[in-house]
Design a protein around this motif. Structure first.
Motif, PDB file in Angstrom:
ATOM      1  N   PHE A  96       0.829  -1.200   0.000  1.00 23.72           N
ATOM      2  CA  PHE A  96       0.000   0.000   0.000  1.00 23.72           C
ATOM      3  C   PHE A  96       0.865   1.252   0.000  1.00 23.72           C
ATOM      4  N   CYS A  97       0.638   2.121  -0.998  1.00 23.71           N
ATOM      5  CA  CYS A  97       1.248   3.453  -1.018  1.00 23.71           C
ATOM      6  C   CYS A  97       0.380   4.355  -0.166  1.00 23.71           C
ATOM      7  N   CYS A  98       0.973   4.996   0.844  1.00 31.93           N
ATOM      8  CA  CYS A  98       0.187   5.721   1.845  1.00 31.93           C
ATOM      9  C   CYS A  98      -0.272   7.099   1.396  1.00 31.93           C
ATOM     10  N   GLY A  99       0.156   7.545   0.204  1.00 31.84           N
ATOM     11  CA  GLY A  99      -0.212   8.883  -0.229  1.00 31.84           C
ATOM     12  C   GLY A  99       0.598   9.940   0.518  1.00 31.84           C
ATOM     13  N   PRO A 111      -3.959  17.100  -0.455  1.00 32.96           N
ATOM     14  CA  PRO A 111      -3.471  15.749  -0.147  1.00 32.96           C
ATOM     15  C   PRO A 111      -3.528  14.828  -1.362  1.00 32.96           C
ATOM     16  N   THR A 112      -2.586  13.886  -1.412  1.00 33.79           N
ATOM     17  CA  THR A 112      -2.589  12.840  -2.439  1.00 33.79           C
ATOM     18  C   THR A 112      -3.050  11.544  -1.783  1.00 33.79           C
ATOM     19  N   PRO A 113      -4.141  10.941  -2.264  1.00 34.91           N
ATOM     20  CA  PRO A 113      -4.678   9.750  -1.587  1.00 34.91           C
ATOM     21  C   PRO A 113      -3.778   8.533  -1.741  1.00 34.91           C
ATOM     22  N   HIS A 148       3.387  10.244  -8.628  1.00 35.74           N
ATOM     23  CA  HIS A 148       2.062  10.842  -8.797  1.00 35.74           C
ATOM     24  C   HIS A 148       2.221  12.219  -9.443  1.00 35.74           C
ATOM     25  N   GLN A 149       1.370  12.522 -10.410  1.00 34.01           N
ATOM     26  CA  GLN A 149       1.341  13.873 -10.970  1.00 34.01           C
ATOM     27  C   GLN A 149       0.371  14.712 -10.163  1.00 34.01           C
ATOM     28  N   GLU A 155       5.051  19.059 -15.164  1.00 31.67           N
ATOM     29  CA  GLU A 155       6.303  18.656 -14.523  1.00 31.67           C
ATOM     30  C   GLU A 155       6.174  18.500 -13.010  1.00 31.67           C
ATOM     31  N   ASP A 156       5.009  18.758 -12.458  1.00 31.30           N
ATOM     32  CA  ASP A 156       4.805  18.612 -11.016  1.00 31.30           C
ATOM     33  C   ASP A 156       4.594  17.145 -10.669  1.00 31.30           C
ATOM     34  N   HIS A 157       5.684  16.446 -10.407  1.00 27.06           N
ATOM     35  CA  HIS A 157       5.604  15.030 -10.079  1.00 27.06           C
ATOM     36  C   HIS A 157       6.052  14.816  -8.636  1.00 27.06           C
ATOM     37  N   LEU A 158       5.216  14.089  -7.914  1.00 28.72           N
ATOM     38  CA  LEU A 158       5.467  13.793  -6.507  1.00 28.72           C
ATOM     39  C   LEU A 158       5.887  12.340  -6.379  1.00 28.72           C
ATOM     40  N   GLY A 159       6.991  12.097  -5.696  1.00 27.37           N
ATOM     41  CA  GLY A 159       7.443  10.735  -5.435  1.00 27.37           C
ATOM     42  C   GLY A 159       7.122  10.341  -4.004  1.00 27.37           C
ATOM     43  N   ILE A 160       6.508   9.175  -3.821  1.00 23.28           N
ATOM     44  CA  ILE A 160       6.137   8.693  -2.489  1.00 23.28           C
ATOM     45  C   ILE A 160       6.794   7.337  -2.265  1.00 23.28           C
ATOM     46  N   TYR A 161       7.385   7.135  -1.118  1.00 25.92           N
ATOM     47  CA  TYR A 161       8.152   5.917  -0.844  1.00 25.92           C
ATOM     48  C   TYR A 161       7.955   5.508   0.605  1.00 25.92           C
TER      49      TYR A 161
END
Length: 283
Positions: A96-99, A111-113, A148-149, A155-161
């Motif tokens: 699960f990616c927590c957003g 917020p990014t879900p 996530h865009q 170009e606004d890309h968010l990386g979640i790890y």
């Protein structure tokens, strides 16, 4: 100890139960289903007793089935032992990616879900990039990014790890946080186990190697570590040039012929699952 020996050892007073509450029966059913996560979640929602069995026993077998080498390393080979936060939280972290939510050190317009991921790849080599120089003796597994865009700009890309420490209570990272008297965050909780967290930004324990590993700018990332040793973080990604995008399209393979997980395999922004949906690939 084999999986079937582990379930016999853990049955205890429930060994006399019949039908669906019998741990042996549940184990054999889900083993035949190759530890299907959807079915396991449905079973856990039936009642409190089944949820307790699923959380205590079956999620552990899911983790072992999906990532045996990683779990063996995290537990030092003691596969029937406990793990920080419980096996159900580790399973959630794996799939699960927590957003992402805005915090005091990481600004975000909205917020990014979170969502289920199609496949995950965890690496202890990558984890070394997230440890400060004084903490390099710790062992930390970190996932590949889920991209996530966000916003109106392309170009606004968010990386979640996300990641997990081995033996966090004995780790140098925890010792550094305590020595520096870093306060636990008031308004942020671990999205996996619900425990309180430290901001590694506030602790000044984010090395520059983390930004390089993620493809981000120094200062454009943040991650938290909870008291159980779970890590979650986010970063703003540097836009790729057209040449780099073309290189990304080339497929890579492991030495045994398995295809290496790519961006398209690794993320699922709509929460859907494909045929590779529950595979955790280790390096």
């Amino acid at each position: 100890m084999s999986a079937r020996q582990r379930v016999r050892a853990s049955q205890g007073s429930d060994s006399g139960e019949l039908g669906i509450h019998n741990e042996r029966v549940l184990f054999l059913v889900f083993e035949s289903m190759k530890w299907d996560i959807h079915a396991l979640c449905s079973t856990a929602s039936v009642n409190r007793k089944l949820r307790a069995v699923v959380n205590r026993l079956l999620w552990r077998e899911v983790c072992l089935y999906r990532a045996p080498r990683m779990i063996s390393t995290l537990t030092n080979g003691v596969l029937n032992g406990r793990i920080g936060g419980g096996w159900h939280t580790l399973a959630k972290l794996m799939f699960f990616c927590c957003g992402c939510k805005p915090t005091r050190h990481f600004k975000l317009s909205q917020p990014t879900p979170g969502h289920r991921v199609k496949a995950s790849r965890f690496s202890k080599t990558s984890g070394q990039s997230f440890l400060s120089k004084n903490c390099r003796g710790d062992l930390l597994y970190v996932s590949d990014m889920c991209e996530h865009q966000t916003g109106d700009k392309e170009e606004d890309h968010l990386g979640i790890y996300r990641g997990v420490f081995r033996g966090f209570h004995r780790s140098r990272t925890r010792a550094c946080l305590i020595e520096r008297r870093v306060k636990l965050e008031e308004s942020v909780m671990c999205p996996y186990c619900g425990a309180r967290v430290w901001s590694m930004t506030a602790a000044r324990l984010i090395p520059k190697s983390a930004a390089r590993r993620l493809g981000s700018h120094d200062g454009a990332l943040e991650y938290f570590v909870c008291v159980n040793g779970h890590l979650n973080g986010s970063c703003w990604l540097v836009p790729l040039s057209s040449d780099e995008e073309e290189e990304e399209e080339e497929e890579e393979y492991y030495s045994d012929g398995r295809r290496r997980i790519t961006y398209e395999d690794r993320t699922a922004t709509n929460g859907s699952l494909g045929s590779m949906g529950e595979e955790v690939v280790e390096d």
